[in-house]
Design a protein around this motif. Structure first.
Motif, short mmCIF file in Angstrom:
data_model
loop_
_atom_site.label_atom_id
_atom_site.label_comp_id
_atom_site.label_asym_id
_atom_site.label_seq_id
_atom_site.Cartn_x
_atom_site.Cartn_y
_atom_site.Cartn_z
N GLN A 187 86.22 62.22 35.92
CA GLN A 187 85.38 61.11 36.39
C GLN A 187 84.98 61.31 37.85
OE1 GLN A 187 84.55 57.96 34.47
NE2 GLN A 187 84.88 59.52 32.92
N ILE A 208 101.50 62.32 28.89
CA ILE A 208 100.35 61.42 28.99
C ILE A 208 99.85 61.28 30.42
CG2 ILE A 208 100.77 60.11 26.89
CD1 ILE A 208 102.23 58.04 28.56
N ASP A 209 100.72 61.55 31.42
CA ASP A 209 100.26 61.49 32.81
C ASP A 209 99.24 62.61 33.06
OD1 ASP A 209 101.97 59.35 33.40
OD2 ASP A 209 103.63 60.70 33.85
N PHE A 265 91.61 63.04 33.18
CA PHE A 265 90.48 62.12 33.03
C PHE A 265 90.00 61.65 34.40
CE2 PHE A 265 88.66 57.82 32.27
CZ PHE A 265 87.68 58.16 31.34
N LEU A 297 97.18 63.82 30.91
CA LEU A 297 95.90 63.37 30.33
C LEU A 297 95.19 62.41 31.28
CD1 LEU A 297 96.82 62.59 26.59
CD2 LEU A 297 95.38 64.45 27.43
N ASP A 298 95.98 61.53 31.87
CA ASP A 298 95.44 60.53 32.79
C ASP A 298 94.84 61.21 34.03
OD1 ASP A 298 95.04 57.94 33.87
OD2 ASP A 298 96.98 57.97 34.88
N ALA A 345 105.98 64.12 36.00
CA ALA A 345 104.86 63.71 35.15
C ALA A 345 105.23 63.95 33.68
CB ALA A 345 103.62 64.52 35.50
N GLU A 346 104.87 63.00 32.81
CA GLU A 346 105.05 63.24 31.38
C GLU A 346 103.70 63.62 30.77
OE1 GLU A 346 105.96 59.46 29.15
OE2 GLU A 346 106.30 58.67 31.17
N SER A 365 98.22 57.93 39.46
CA SER A 365 98.67 58.10 38.08
C SER A 365 100.18 58.02 37.97
CB SER A 365 98.17 59.44 37.54
OG SER A 365 98.65 59.62 36.24
N LEU A 366 100.86 58.64 38.93
CA LEU A 366 102.33 58.68 38.87
C LEU A 366 102.97 57.53 39.62
CD1 LEU A 366 102.70 62.54 39.40
CD2 LEU A 366 102.65 61.28 37.25
#
Lengths: 432, 106
Positions: B52, B41-42, B48, B44-45, B38-39, B18-19
Protein backbone atom coordinates in the motif's frame (compact mmCIF):
# COMPACT_ATOMS: atom_id res chain seq x y z
CA UNK A 1 -22.22 -35.35 38.43
CA UNK A 2 -24.31 -32.38 39.57
CA UNK A 3 -22.21 -29.55 40.93
CA UNK A 4 -23.38 -26.10 41.96
CA UNK A 5 -22.19 -23.32 39.67
CA UNK A 6 -21.42 -19.77 40.78
CA UNK A 7 -20.77 -16.48 39.04
CA UNK A 8 -17.60 -14.86 40.36
CA UNK A 9 -16.90 -12.16 37.78
CA UNK A 10 -18.89 -9.81 35.53
CA UNK A 11 -17.60 -7.33 32.96
CA UNK A 12 -19.34 -5.29 30.32
CA UNK A 13 -18.79 -2.74 27.58
CA UNK A 14 -22.28 -1.37 27.05
CA UNK A 15 -23.99 1.46 25.19
CA UNK A 16 -23.49 3.42 28.44
CA UNK A 17 -19.69 2.99 28.35
CA UNK A 18 -16.99 0.75 29.80
CA UNK A 19 -17.59 -1.16 33.02
CA UNK A 20 -20.43 -2.40 35.15
CA UNK A 21 -20.60 0.65 37.44
CA UNK A 22 -21.83 3.09 34.79
CA UNK A 23 -23.99 0.31 33.33
CA UNK A 24 -25.80 -0.33 36.61
CA UNK A 25 -26.11 3.37 37.54
CA UNK A 26 -27.75 4.03 34.16
CA UNK A 27 -30.17 1.10 34.42
CA UNK A 28 -31.13 2.06 37.93
CA UNK A 29 -31.77 5.65 36.82
CA UNK A 30 -33.85 4.48 33.86
CA UNK A 31 -31.65 6.22 31.29
CA UNK A 32 -31.86 5.77 27.53
CA UNK A 33 -28.62 5.12 25.63
CA UNK A 34 -30.24 6.16 22.33
CA UNK A 35 -28.25 8.62 20.23
CA UNK A 36 -28.28 9.82 16.62
CA UNK A 37 -25.99 8.03 14.16
CA UNK A 38 -22.91 10.19 13.65
CA UNK A 39 -20.18 7.81 12.51
CA UNK A 40 -21.49 7.72 8.93
CA UNK A 41 -24.00 9.68 6.86
CA UNK A 42 -27.33 8.00 7.60
CA UNK A 43 -29.45 10.96 6.51
CA UNK A 44 -31.05 9.03 3.63
CA UNK A 45 -31.74 5.86 5.65
CA UNK A 46 -35.08 5.06 7.31
CA UNK A 47 -33.44 4.65 10.76
CA UNK A 48 -31.03 7.35 11.96
CA UNK A 49 -30.42 6.48 15.62
CA UNK A 50 -28.99 3.61 17.67
CA UNK A 51 -27.45 2.73 21.01
CA UNK A 52 -23.81 2.21 20.04
CA UNK A 53 -20.90 1.94 22.45
CA UNK A 54 -19.73 5.58 22.77
CA UNK A 55 -16.04 4.83 22.09
CA UNK A 56 -14.16 4.95 18.81
CA UNK A 57 -12.12 1.95 17.62
CA UNK A 58 -8.98 3.79 18.66
CA UNK A 59 -10.35 4.42 22.16
CA UNK A 60 -11.28 0.75 22.49
CA UNK A 61 -7.85 -0.27 21.28
CA UNK A 62 -6.13 1.89 23.89
CA UNK A 63 -7.88 -0.13 26.61
CA UNK A 64 -6.59 -3.50 25.40
CA UNK A 65 -3.92 -5.25 27.42
CA UNK A 66 -2.65 -7.19 24.42
CA UNK A 67 -2.36 -4.49 21.81
CA UNK A 68 -0.95 -6.64 19.03
CA UNK A 69 -4.19 -8.61 19.03
CA UNK A 70 -6.05 -5.46 18.04
CA UNK A 71 -5.30 -5.87 14.35
CA UNK A 72 -7.11 -9.21 14.40
CA UNK A 73 -10.12 -8.04 16.38
CA UNK A 74 -13.36 -6.48 15.20
CA UNK A 75 -15.11 -3.91 17.37
CA UNK A 76 -17.05 -6.75 18.98
CA UNK A 77 -13.74 -8.51 19.60
CA UNK A 78 -12.06 -5.51 21.18
CA UNK A 79 -15.07 -4.90 23.43
CA UNK A 80 -15.01 -8.59 24.39
CA UNK A 81 -11.38 -8.48 25.49
CA UNK A 82 -12.10 -5.42 27.65
CA UNK A 83 -15.24 -6.95 29.21
CA UNK A 84 -13.53 -10.30 29.82
CA UNK A 85 -10.60 -8.56 31.52
CA UNK A 86 -13.04 -6.84 33.89
CA UNK A 87 -14.76 -10.14 34.71
CA UNK A 88 -11.45 -11.98 35.17
CA UNK A 89 -10.11 -9.26 37.48
CA UNK A 90 -13.25 -9.31 39.61
CA UNK A 91 -13.08 -13.09 40.00
CA UNK A 92 -9.59 -12.82 41.49
CA UNK A 93 -8.64 -16.04 39.66
CA UNK A 94 -5.00 -16.49 38.67
CA UNK A 95 -5.73 -17.75 35.15
CA UNK A 96 -2.14 -18.56 34.09
CA UNK A 97 -1.87 -20.94 37.04
CA UNK A 98 -5.22 -22.71 36.70
CA UNK A 99 -5.33 -26.21 35.26
CA UNK A 100 -5.71 -25.20 31.58
CA UNK A 101 -7.55 -28.39 30.63
CA UNK A 102 -10.21 -27.67 33.26
CA UNK A 103 -10.69 -24.07 32.05
CA UNK A 104 -12.82 -23.22 29.02
CA UNK A 105 -14.29 -20.48 26.89
CA UNK A 106 -17.86 -20.30 25.57
CA UNK A 107 -18.82 -17.29 23.46
CA UNK A 108 -22.00 -16.10 21.79
CA UNK A 109 -21.11 -14.23 18.61
CA UNK A 110 -22.48 -13.39 15.21
CA UNK A 111 -21.10 -14.65 11.92
CA UNK A 112 -20.40 -11.42 10.09
CA UNK A 113 -17.56 -9.94 12.07
CA UNK A 114 -15.84 -7.84 9.41
CA UNK A 115 -18.62 -5.42 8.61
CA UNK A 116 -18.34 -3.70 11.96
CA UNK A 117 -14.97 -2.29 10.93
CA UNK A 118 -16.02 -0.64 7.70
CA UNK A 119 -13.37 -2.82 6.09
CA UNK A 120 -15.58 -5.11 4.09
CA UNK A 121 -14.28 -5.36 0.52
CA UNK A 122 -17.14 -3.34 -0.86
CA UNK A 123 -17.24 -0.54 1.67
CA UNK A 124 -17.60 3.11 0.69
CA UNK A 125 -13.86 3.85 0.64
CA UNK A 126 -13.20 0.97 -1.82
CA UNK A 127 -16.03 2.23 -3.98
CA UNK A 128 -14.55 5.73 -4.00
CA UNK A 129 -11.08 4.41 -4.76
CA UNK A 130 -12.33 2.49 -7.78
CA UNK A 131 -14.44 5.40 -9.01
CA UNK A 132 -11.49 7.77 -8.69
CA UNK A 133 -9.37 5.42 -10.78
CA UNK A 134 -11.90 5.71 -13.59
CA UNK A 135 -13.19 2.21 -13.18
CA UNK A 136 -16.73 2.95 -14.30
CA UNK A 137 -16.40 0.40 -17.11
CA UNK A 138 -14.42 -2.12 -15.11
CA UNK A 139 -14.91 -5.73 -16.18
CA UNK A 140 -15.94 -8.19 -13.51
CA UNK A 141 -12.54 -9.88 -13.70
CA UNK A 142 -10.72 -6.58 -13.12
CA UNK A 143 -13.19 -5.65 -10.39
CA UNK A 144 -12.61 -8.93 -8.50
CA UNK A 145 -8.83 -8.51 -8.83
CA UNK A 146 -9.00 -4.93 -7.55
CA UNK A 147 -11.08 -5.97 -4.56
CA UNK A 148 -8.65 -8.76 -3.73
CA UNK A 149 -5.59 -6.56 -4.03
CA UNK A 150 -7.07 -3.85 -1.83
CA UNK A 151 -8.36 -6.09 0.92
CA UNK A 152 -6.19 -6.50 3.98
CA UNK A 153 -4.93 -10.11 4.12
CA UNK A 154 -5.91 -10.51 7.77
CA UNK A 155 -9.54 -9.54 7.17
CA UNK A 156 -10.66 -13.21 6.90
CA UNK A 157 -9.23 -13.87 10.37
CA UNK A 158 -11.29 -11.01 11.80
CA UNK A 159 -14.44 -12.32 10.17
CA UNK A 160 -14.41 -15.89 11.44
CA UNK A 161 -17.18 -16.29 14.01
CA UNK A 162 -14.89 -17.98 16.55
CA UNK A 163 -12.34 -15.15 16.55
CA UNK A 164 -13.38 -13.85 19.99
CA UNK A 165 -13.31 -17.30 21.59
CA UNK A 166 -9.88 -18.00 20.09
CA UNK A 167 -8.37 -14.78 21.45
CA UNK A 168 -9.85 -15.40 24.90
CA UNK A 169 -8.58 -18.95 24.90
CA UNK A 170 -5.04 -17.75 24.08
CA UNK A 171 -5.13 -14.84 26.54
CA UNK A 172 -6.51 -16.83 29.48
CA UNK A 173 -4.79 -20.15 28.65
CA UNK A 174 -8.14 -21.93 28.49
CA UNK A 175 -7.55 -25.30 26.84
CA UNK A 176 -10.52 -27.41 27.94
CA UNK A 177 -12.85 -26.04 25.30
CA UNK A 178 -13.06 -22.97 23.09
CA UNK A 179 -16.55 -22.90 21.63
CA UNK A 180 -18.66 -20.37 19.77
CA UNK A 181 -22.42 -20.41 19.58
CA UNK A 182 -24.03 -18.38 16.87
CA UNK A 183 -27.80 -18.50 17.12
CA UNK A 184 -28.73 -14.86 16.45
CA UNK A 185 -30.35 -13.19 19.47
CA UNK A 186 -29.98 -16.25 21.73
CA UNK A 187 -26.23 -16.72 21.06
CA UNK A 188 -24.78 -15.40 24.28
CA UNK A 189 -27.53 -16.73 26.54
CA UNK A 190 -26.95 -20.18 25.07
CA UNK A 191 -23.17 -19.78 25.35
CA UNK A 192 -23.56 -19.10 29.09
CA UNK A 193 -26.03 -21.96 29.47
CA UNK A 194 -23.71 -24.44 27.78
CA UNK A 195 -20.78 -23.19 29.89
CA UNK A 196 -22.95 -23.70 32.99
CA UNK A 197 -23.53 -27.34 32.02
CA UNK A 198 -19.81 -27.94 31.37
CA UNK A 199 -19.15 -27.06 35.01
CA UNK A 200 -22.28 -28.58 36.49
CA UNK A 201 -21.54 -31.95 34.89
CA UNK A 202 -17.90 -31.93 35.91
CA UNK A 203 -16.16 -31.33 32.57
CA UNK A 204 -14.64 -27.98 33.58
CA UNK A 205 -14.03 -26.03 36.80
CA UNK A 206 -13.86 -22.52 35.35
CA UNK A 207 -15.50 -21.03 32.25
CA UNK A 208 -15.06 -17.59 30.76
CA UNK A 209 -18.35 -17.02 28.97
CA UNK A 210 -20.57 -14.35 27.50
CA UNK A 211 -20.93 -12.71 24.14
CA UNK A 212 -20.76 -9.65 21.97
CA UNK A 213 -22.11 -8.08 18.84
CA UNK A 214 -21.78 -4.89 16.88
CA UNK A 215 -24.50 -4.22 14.34
CA UNK A 216 -24.19 -0.45 14.70
CA UNK A 217 -22.59 0.02 11.29
CA UNK A 218 -23.97 0.77 7.80
CA UNK A 219 -24.39 -2.89 6.82
CA UNK A 220 -25.99 -3.91 10.09
CA UNK A 221 -28.45 -1.02 10.01
CA UNK A 222 -29.30 -1.74 6.38
CA UNK A 223 -29.88 -5.43 7.09
CA UNK A 224 -32.23 -4.84 10.02
CA UNK A 225 -33.98 -1.99 8.16
CA UNK A 226 -34.65 -4.32 5.23
CA UNK A 227 -36.25 -6.81 7.61
CA UNK A 228 -38.46 -4.03 8.99
CA UNK A 229 -37.68 -4.79 12.62
CA UNK A 230 -36.18 -1.44 13.71
CA UNK A 231 -38.14 1.42 15.23
CA UNK A 232 -38.33 4.41 12.87
CA UNK A 233 -39.15 6.94 15.55
CA UNK A 234 -36.26 9.19 14.45
CA UNK A 235 -37.76 12.41 15.75
CA UNK A 236 -38.21 11.07 19.25
CA UNK A 237 -35.40 8.52 19.37
CA UNK A 238 -35.03 8.46 23.15
CA UNK A 239 -38.51 7.03 23.50
CA UNK A 240 -38.31 4.85 20.37
CA UNK A 241 -37.56 1.61 22.20
CA UNK A 242 -40.83 1.00 24.02
CA UNK A 243 -41.36 -2.69 24.78
CA UNK A 244 -44.90 -3.75 25.74
CA UNK A 245 -46.28 -0.32 24.70
CA UNK A 246 -49.32 -0.11 22.41
CA UNK A 247 -47.40 2.16 20.01
CA UNK A 248 -44.14 0.19 19.80
CA UNK A 249 -42.77 -0.06 16.25
CA UNK A 250 -39.65 -2.21 16.52
CA UNK A 251 -36.37 -2.40 18.39
CA UNK A 252 -33.39 -0.09 18.67
CA UNK A 253 -30.03 -1.49 17.52
CA UNK A 254 -27.51 -1.78 20.36
CA UNK A 255 -23.86 -2.76 20.67
CA UNK A 256 -21.63 -4.25 23.34
CA UNK A 257 -19.86 -7.16 24.98
CA UNK A 258 -20.46 -8.85 28.32
CA UNK A 259 -18.47 -11.63 29.98
CA UNK A 260 -18.70 -13.72 33.14
CA UNK A 261 -16.45 -16.00 35.08
CA UNK A 262 -18.39 -19.14 36.02
CA UNK A 263 -16.91 -21.51 38.52
CA UNK A 264 -17.78 -24.71 40.35
CA UNK A 265 -18.94 -23.70 43.83
CA UNK A 266 -16.43 -26.09 45.44
CA UNK A 267 -13.57 -24.59 43.35
CA UNK A 268 -14.57 -21.07 44.40
CA UNK A 269 -14.95 -21.90 48.09
CA UNK A 270 -11.62 -23.71 48.22
CA UNK A 271 -9.78 -20.59 47.10
CA UNK A 272 -11.94 -18.20 49.16
CA UNK A 273 -13.47 -16.48 46.12
CA UNK A 274 -16.49 -14.19 46.35
CA UNK A 275 -19.80 -15.55 45.03
CA UNK A 276 -21.89 -12.95 43.19
CA UNK A 277 -24.78 -15.27 42.34
CA UNK A 278 -25.61 -18.91 41.63
CA UNK A 279 -26.47 -19.96 38.09
CA UNK A 280 -29.16 -22.53 38.70
CA UNK A 281 -31.19 -23.20 35.57
CA UNK A 282 -30.90 -23.28 31.78
CA UNK A 283 -33.56 -24.14 29.24
CA UNK A 284 -32.97 -24.31 25.51
CA UNK A 285 -35.42 -25.23 22.76
CA UNK A 286 -36.26 -24.49 19.13
CA UNK A 287 -39.67 -23.55 17.72
CA UNK A 288 -39.18 -25.60 14.52
CA UNK A 289 -41.82 -23.33 13.00
CA UNK A 290 -40.80 -20.32 10.87
CA UNK A 291 -37.64 -18.28 10.59
CA UNK A 292 -38.90 -15.08 12.23
CA UNK A 293 -42.54 -15.72 13.21
CA UNK A 294 -43.22 -17.19 16.61
CA UNK A 295 -45.96 -19.83 16.95
CA UNK A 296 -49.11 -18.37 18.54
CA UNK A 297 -49.03 -20.84 21.41
CA UNK A 298 -45.33 -20.00 22.03
CA UNK A 299 -44.71 -23.69 22.72
CA UNK A 300 -40.91 -23.43 22.25
CA UNK A 301 -40.58 -20.48 24.61
CA UNK A 302 -42.89 -22.12 27.16
CA UNK A 303 -40.82 -25.31 27.10
CA UNK A 304 -37.52 -23.39 27.50
CA UNK A 305 -38.83 -21.42 30.50
CA UNK A 306 -40.15 -24.63 32.10
CA UNK A 307 -36.81 -26.40 31.57
CA UNK A 308 -34.87 -23.55 33.16
CA UNK A 309 -37.15 -23.31 36.18
CA UNK A 310 -37.20 -27.10 36.61
CA UNK A 311 -33.42 -27.30 36.55
CA UNK A 312 -33.29 -24.51 39.15
CA UNK A 313 -35.50 -26.73 41.32
CA UNK A 314 -38.03 -24.01 42.05
CA UNK A 315 -41.75 -23.68 41.43
CA UNK A 316 -42.39 -21.11 38.66
CA UNK A 317 -44.32 -18.89 41.07
CA UNK A 318 -41.18 -18.61 43.20
CA UNK A 319 -39.46 -16.50 40.55
CA UNK A 320 -38.98 -13.02 42.03
CA UNK A 321 -38.53 -11.17 38.75
CA UNK A 322 -38.30 -11.83 35.02
CA UNK A 323 -35.78 -10.03 32.82
CA UNK A 324 -37.73 -10.24 29.56
CA UNK A 325 -36.44 -10.58 26.01
CA UNK A 326 -38.88 -7.66 25.46
CA UNK A 327 -37.69 -6.38 22.09
CA UNK A 328 -40.46 -3.90 21.35
CA UNK A 329 -41.40 -5.57 18.06
CA UNK A 330 -45.10 -6.05 17.31
CA UNK A 331 -44.73 -9.83 17.59
CA UNK A 332 -42.36 -10.52 20.47
CA UNK A 333 -43.97 -8.70 23.36
CA UNK A 334 -47.48 -10.23 23.36
CA UNK A 335 -46.08 -13.68 22.54
CA UNK A 336 -43.56 -13.50 25.40
CA UNK A 337 -46.31 -12.27 27.72
CA UNK A 338 -48.50 -15.19 26.64
CA UNK A 339 -45.64 -17.67 27.24
CA UNK A 340 -45.08 -16.31 30.76
CA UNK A 341 -48.78 -16.67 31.55
CA UNK A 342 -48.73 -20.25 30.25
CA UNK A 343 -45.94 -21.19 32.65
CA UNK A 344 -46.81 -19.03 35.65
CA UNK A 345 -50.61 -19.13 35.61
CA UNK A 346 -52.22 -16.61 37.95
CA UNK A 347 -48.80 -15.84 39.50
CA UNK A 348 -47.81 -14.11 36.24
CA UNK A 349 -49.73 -11.05 37.39
CA UNK A 350 -47.76 -10.85 40.63
CA UNK A 351 -44.20 -11.29 39.33
CA UNK A 352 -42.56 -8.14 37.93
CA UNK A 353 -41.26 -8.33 34.35
CA UNK A 354 -39.06 -5.66 32.75
CA UNK A 355 -37.18 -5.08 29.51
CA UNK A 356 -33.64 -3.68 29.60
CA UNK A 357 -33.90 -3.18 25.84
CA UNK A 358 -36.08 -0.14 26.51
CA UNK A 359 -32.85 1.53 27.72
CA UNK A 360 -29.91 0.09 25.77
CA UNK A 361 -31.57 -1.50 22.77
CA UNK A 362 -31.06 -4.95 21.28
CA UNK A 363 -27.49 -6.26 21.32
CA UNK A 364 -28.44 -9.25 19.12
CA UNK A 365 -25.77 -11.96 19.74
CA UNK A 366 -24.68 -10.03 22.84
CA UNK A 367 -28.20 -9.51 24.22
CA UNK A 368 -28.52 -12.55 26.48
CA UNK A 369 -25.21 -11.89 28.21
CA UNK A 370 -25.74 -8.19 28.90
CA UNK A 371 -29.24 -8.87 30.21
CA UNK A 372 -27.87 -11.62 32.45
CA UNK A 373 -25.32 -9.08 33.78
CA UNK A 374 -28.21 -6.72 34.52
CA UNK A 375 -29.94 -9.59 36.33
CA UNK A 376 -26.85 -10.38 38.44
CA UNK A 377 -26.62 -6.71 39.41
CA UNK A 378 -30.35 -6.69 40.19
CA UNK A 379 -29.85 -9.64 42.51
CA UNK A 380 -26.84 -8.07 44.22
CA UNK A 381 -28.55 -4.70 44.67
CA UNK A 382 -32.09 -6.03 45.24
CA UNK A 383 -33.40 -3.57 42.66
CA UNK A 384 -35.46 -4.18 39.51
CA UNK A 385 -34.53 -1.91 36.60
CA UNK A 386 -37.54 -0.41 34.83
CA UNK A 387 -39.10 -0.70 31.39
CA UNK A 388 -38.85 2.89 30.22
CA UNK A 389 -41.06 4.52 27.57
CA UNK A 390 -44.02 2.32 28.49
CA UNK A 391 -46.65 5.02 28.17
CA UNK A 392 -49.70 3.18 26.89
CA UNK A 393 -49.75 -0.54 27.69
CA UNK A 394 -50.85 -2.89 24.91
CA UNK A 395 -54.02 -4.74 25.91
CA UNK A 396 -52.33 -8.06 25.16
CA UNK A 397 -49.43 -7.06 27.40
CA UNK A 398 -51.13 -6.89 30.80
CA UNK A 399 -48.42 -7.88 33.31
CA UNK A 400 -46.48 -5.71 35.75
CA UNK A 401 -43.68 -4.38 33.53
CA UNK A 402 -42.15 -2.03 36.14
CA UNK A 403 -42.80 1.09 34.04
CA UNK A 404 -40.58 4.21 34.09
CA UNK A 405 -38.71 3.84 37.40
CA UNK A 406 -36.60 1.20 39.13
CA UNK A 407 -38.09 -0.61 42.10
CA UNK A 408 -36.64 -2.04 45.31
CA UNK A 409 -37.66 -5.65 45.77
CA UNK A 410 -36.74 -8.80 47.62
CA UNK A 411 -35.13 -10.88 44.89
CA UNK A 412 -34.18 -14.56 45.23
CA UNK A 413 -34.58 -16.10 41.78
CA UNK A 414 -34.45 -14.25 38.43
CA UNK A 415 -35.35 -15.64 35.00
CA UNK A 416 -33.65 -14.07 31.96
CA UNK A 417 -35.28 -14.81 28.57
CA UNK A 418 -33.75 -14.72 25.08
CA UNK A 419 -35.46 -15.65 21.82
CA UNK A 420 -33.91 -15.45 18.37
CA UNK A 421 -34.42 -15.37 14.62
CA UNK A 422 -34.44 -18.96 13.50
CA UNK A 423 -36.72 -19.93 16.37
CA UNK A 424 -34.22 -20.55 19.18
CA UNK A 425 -35.25 -20.01 22.80
CA UNK A 426 -32.77 -19.80 25.66
CA UNK A 427 -33.64 -19.08 29.30
CA UNK A 428 -31.38 -18.79 32.34
CA UNK A 429 -32.20 -18.71 36.06
CA UNK A 430 -29.90 -17.13 38.63
CA UNK A 431 -30.40 -17.33 42.36
CA UNK A 432 -28.99 -15.84 45.57
CA UNK B 1 13.29 8.48 -6.35
CA UNK B 2 13.67 5.90 -3.58
CA UNK B 3 16.96 5.25 -1.85
CA UNK B 4 17.67 3.15 1.25
CA UNK B 5 17.49 6.37 3.27
CA UNK B 6 13.99 7.26 2.06
CA UNK B 7 12.65 3.72 2.37
CA UNK B 8 13.77 2.87 5.88
CA UNK B 9 11.67 5.35 7.95
CA UNK B 10 8.24 4.38 6.50
CA UNK B 11 9.27 0.70 6.49
CA UNK B 12 10.23 0.94 10.16
CA UNK B 13 6.84 2.51 10.91
CA UNK B 14 4.99 -0.29 9.10
CA UNK B 15 6.92 -2.99 10.99
CA UNK B 16 6.57 -1.26 14.37
CA UNK B 17 2.84 -0.68 13.88
CA UNK B 18 2.26 -4.26 12.85
CA UNK B 19 4.16 -5.72 15.78
CA UNK B 20 3.04 -3.01 18.23
CA UNK B 21 6.63 -2.28 19.29
CA UNK B 22 8.50 1.04 19.58
CA UNK B 23 10.05 2.17 16.29
CA UNK B 24 13.56 2.30 17.73
CA UNK B 25 13.44 -1.46 18.33
CA UNK B 26 13.22 -1.99 14.57
CA UNK B 27 16.77 -2.11 13.19
CA UNK B 28 17.89 -2.77 9.65
CA UNK B 29 19.42 -6.13 10.61
CA UNK B 30 16.55 -7.27 12.91
CA UNK B 31 15.34 -10.76 12.08
CA UNK B 32 11.57 -10.52 11.98
CA UNK B 33 10.68 -13.92 13.41
CA UNK B 34 13.50 -14.63 15.83
CA UNK B 35 14.23 -11.14 17.10
CA UNK B 36 11.02 -9.20 16.67
CA UNK B 37 8.74 -12.15 17.45
CA UNK B 38 6.68 -11.80 14.28
CA UNK B 39 4.24 -14.63 13.58
CA UNK B 40 3.13 -15.76 10.11
CA UNK B 41 0.18 -13.41 9.95
CA UNK B 42 2.36 -10.44 10.94
CA UNK B 43 4.43 -11.00 7.80
CA UNK B 44 1.23 -10.86 5.73
CA UNK B 45 0.28 -7.64 7.48
CA UNK B 46 3.72 -6.06 6.90
CA UNK B 47 3.73 -7.14 3.28
CA UNK B 48 0.29 -5.55 2.70
CA UNK B 49 1.45 -2.38 4.43
CA UNK B 50 4.49 -2.19 2.11
CA UNK B 51 2.36 -2.80 -0.99
CA UNK B 52 0.00 0.00 0.00
CA UNK B 53 2.81 2.41 0.94
CA UNK B 54 5.11 1.80 -2.03
CA UNK B 55 2.56 0.91 -4.70
CA UNK B 56 3.68 -2.50 -6.00
CA UNK B 57 2.70 -6.14 -5.49
CA UNK B 58 5.02 -8.75 -4.01
CA UNK B 59 6.20 -11.53 -6.30
CA UNK B 60 7.03 -14.67 -4.31
CA UNK B 61 9.46 -16.05 -6.91
CA UNK B 62 11.42 -12.79 -6.96
CA UNK B 63 11.67 -12.64 -3.17
CA UNK B 64 12.85 -16.24 -3.09
CA UNK B 65 15.55 -15.75 -5.68
CA UNK B 66 16.72 -12.52 -4.06
CA UNK B 67 16.99 -14.22 -0.68
CA UNK B 68 18.86 -17.14 -2.18
CA UNK B 69 21.30 -14.73 -3.74
CA UNK B 70 21.96 -12.65 -0.63
CA UNK B 71 22.12 -15.61 1.76
CA UNK B 72 23.94 -17.83 -0.74
CA UNK B 73 21.60 -20.68 0.25
CA UNK B 74 18.84 -22.43 -1.58
CA UNK B 75 15.52 -21.87 0.13
CA UNK B 76 13.43 -25.02 0.09
CA UNK B 77 10.23 -24.00 1.83
CA UNK B 78 8.15 -20.91 2.47
CA UNK B 79 8.65 -21.40 6.20
CA UNK B 80 12.43 -21.52 5.79
CA UNK B 81 12.26 -18.42 3.66
CA UNK B 82 10.24 -16.44 6.14
CA UNK B 83 12.57 -17.43 8.97
CA UNK B 84 15.49 -15.77 7.19
CA UNK B 85 13.77 -12.45 6.70
CA UNK B 86 15.31 -9.34 8.15
CA UNK B 87 14.08 -5.78 7.84
CA UNK B 88 16.89 -5.16 5.36
CA UNK B 89 15.57 -7.88 3.03
CA UNK B 90 12.31 -6.00 2.80
CA UNK B 91 14.23 -2.76 2.24
CA UNK B 92 16.26 -4.31 -0.58
CA UNK B 93 13.17 -5.72 -2.22
CA UNK B 94 11.37 -2.36 -2.05
CA UNK B 95 14.41 -0.73 -3.61
CA UNK B 96 14.54 -3.38 -6.34
CA UNK B 97 10.83 -2.93 -7.13
CA UNK B 98 10.72 0.84 -7.00
CA UNK B 99 14.15 1.79 -8.33
CA UNK B 100 15.82 -1.10 -10.19
CA UNK B 101 18.67 1.07 -11.54
CA UNK B 102 19.70 2.24 -8.11
CA UNK B 103 19.33 -1.36 -6.83
CA UNK B 104 21.77 -2.62 -9.47
CA UNK B 105 24.49 -0.29 -8.21
CA UNK B 106 23.57 -0.66 -4.53
Amino acid sequence: MNRKVVITGVGTVSPFGVGKEIFWESLRAGKSAARPIESFDASALPVRFWANVPLTDRELQSKLNHRKAAKLLTRAGKMSMIAAAEAAAQSGLDFPNLNPFRTGVSVGASGGGANDLGEAPLDYSSFRRMAAAGYADLSEAEFRKTVLENTHPLLPLKSIPNSIAAHLSITYRAQAVSQTITTACTSSSQAVGEAFHKIKHGLCDVMLTGGADSVTNPDGMSAFSLLGVLSKRNDDYQTASRPFDRDRDGFMAGEGATFFVLEAEEHCKKRGGEILAYLTGYGCTADAYRITDEPEDANGAVAAIKQAVTEAEIAPENLSYINAHGTGTRMNDPTETYALKQVLGAAAYKIPVSSNKSMFGHLVAGAGAIELAASVLSLQNQVIPPTINLQNPDEKCDLDYVPHTARDAKLRHILSNSFGFGGQNSCLVISV
Amino acid sequence: MHTPETIFPPLRTIVAMSLQIPEDEVKSNSNLKDELDAESIDLLDIRFGIEQEFGFKFDDAEIKSMLEKVTKNSVETAAALSRLLTVKHFLDYILYKTNPEYYADY
